[in-house]
Motif scaffolding. Structure first.
Motif, PDB file in Angstrom:
ATOM      1  N   THR A   1       0.843  -1.192   0.000  1.00  0.00           N
ATOM      2  CA  THR A   1       0.000   0.000   0.000  1.00  0.00           C
ATOM      3  C   THR A   1       0.878   1.241   0.000  1.00  0.00           C
ATOM      4  O   THR A   1       1.969   1.243   0.546  1.00  0.00           O
ATOM      5  CB  THR A   1      -0.913   0.039   1.243  1.00  0.00           C
ATOM      6  OG1 THR A   1      -0.108   0.031   2.400  1.00  0.00           O
ATOM      7  CG2 THR A   1      -1.865  -1.134   1.233  1.00  0.00           C
ATOM      8  N   GLN A   2       0.341   2.273  -0.647  1.00  0.00           N
ATOM      9  CA  GLN A   2       1.061   3.542  -0.700  1.00  0.00           C
ATOM     10  C   GLN A   2       0.528   4.464   0.374  1.00  0.00           C
ATOM     11  O   GLN A   2      -0.683   4.567   0.564  1.00  0.00           O
ATOM     12  CB  GLN A   2       0.842   4.202  -2.063  1.00  0.00           C
ATOM     13  CG  GLN A   2       2.032   4.164  -2.940  1.00  0.00           C
ATOM     14  CD  GLN A   2       1.753   4.935  -4.227  1.00  0.00           C
ATOM     15  OE1 GLN A   2       0.608   5.176  -4.588  1.00  0.00           O
ATOM     16  NE2 GLN A   2       2.798   5.298  -4.914  1.00  0.00           N
ATOM     17  N   ALA A   3       1.428   5.133   1.053  1.00  0.00           N
ATOM     18  CA  ALA A   3       1.017   6.114   2.054  1.00  0.00           C
ATOM     19  C   ALA A   3       0.595   7.389   1.337  1.00  0.00           C
ATOM     20  O   ALA A   3       1.253   7.835   0.407  1.00  0.00           O
ATOM     21  CB  ALA A   3       2.167   6.402   3.006  1.00  0.00           C
ATOM     22  N   GLN A   4      -0.540   7.947   1.767  1.00  0.00           N
ATOM     23  CA  GLN A   4      -0.998   9.201   1.188  1.00  0.00           C
ATOM     24  C   GLN A   4      -0.446  10.353   2.006  1.00  0.00           C
ATOM     25  O   GLN A   4      -0.403  10.286   3.238  1.00  0.00           O
ATOM     26  CB  GLN A   4      -2.518   9.265   1.178  1.00  0.00           C
ATOM     27  CG  GLN A   4      -3.150   8.317   0.194  1.00  0.00           C
ATOM     28  CD  GLN A   4      -4.645   8.510   0.136  1.00  0.00           C
ATOM     29  OE1 GLN A   4      -5.261   8.863   1.128  1.00  0.00           O
ATOM     30  NE2 GLN A   4      -5.220   8.279  -1.025  1.00  0.00           N
ATOM     31  N   ALA A   5      -0.039  11.406   1.310  1.00  0.00           N
ATOM     32  CA  ALA A   5       0.470  12.590   1.994  1.00  0.00           C
ATOM     33  C   ALA A   5      -0.677  13.284   2.718  1.00  0.00           C
ATOM     34  O   ALA A   5      -1.787  13.387   2.200  1.00  0.00           O
ATOM     35  CB  ALA A   5       1.106  13.538   0.987  1.00  0.00           C
ATOM     36  N   GLU A   6      -0.403  13.717   3.911  1.00  0.00           N
ATOM     37  CA  GLU A   6      -1.398  14.467   4.676  1.00  0.00           C
ATOM     38  C   GLU A   6      -1.557  15.855   4.047  1.00  0.00           C
ATOM     39  O   GLU A   6      -0.560  16.506   3.723  1.00  0.00           O
ATOM     40  CB  GLU A   6      -0.941  14.623   6.134  1.00  0.00           C
ATOM     41  CG  GLU A   6      -0.954  13.334   6.918  1.00  0.00           C
ATOM     42  CD  GLU A   6      -2.359  12.838   7.187  1.00  0.00           C
ATOM     43  OE1 GLU A   6      -3.252  13.653   7.474  1.00  0.00           O
ATOM     44  OE2 GLU A   6      -2.565  11.620   7.095  1.00  0.00           O
ATOM     45  N   PRO A   7      -2.801  16.321   3.861  1.00  0.00           N
ATOM     46  CA  PRO A   7      -2.978  17.668   3.293  1.00  0.00           C
ATOM     47  C   PRO A   7      -2.518  18.727   4.294  1.00  0.00           C
ATOM     48  O   PRO A   7      -2.593  18.526   5.508  1.00  0.00           O
ATOM     49  CB  PRO A   7      -4.486  17.765   3.061  1.00  0.00           C
ATOM     50  CG  PRO A   7      -5.090  16.766   3.988  1.00  0.00           C
ATOM     51  CD  PRO A   7      -4.062  15.675   4.166  1.00  0.00           C
TER      52      PRO A   7
END
Length: 84
Positions: A2-8
């Motif tokens: 899984t890819q980590a999503q960047a926090e907005p």
């Protein structure tokens, strides 16, 4: 995998107001620190918004102090509402 999503990036209200474009065809709102692009109101919603702005303007035109608006989203409503 899984890819980590960047926090907005979270913005404060003051940062949002400073960031808000002066001339834009796009509307933005700040929700829980996140800037979201919002479509312009159409049809009945647009008519309701204009009517509320007009009623608010009429009330304050009778007051001694002139109506002062500091919200960029509300300021743009004056372009679409015919004030009496």
């Amino acid at each position: 995998m899984t890819q980590a999503q960047a926090e907005p990036k979270l913005y404060s209200f003051d940062e949002f107001i400073s960031w808000y474009p002066e001339q834009s065809d796009v509307r933005y709102e700040l929700h829980d620190g996140v800037i979201l692009e919002i479509p312009k109101p159409k049809g009945k919603h647009s008519n309701l918004t204009g009517s509320l702005f007009n009623l608010h303007s009429q009330k304050y035109s009778r007051e001694s102090e002139p109506l002062q608006i500091h919200d960029p989203q509300i300021e743009n409503l004056a372009e679409y509402v015919e004030l009496e």
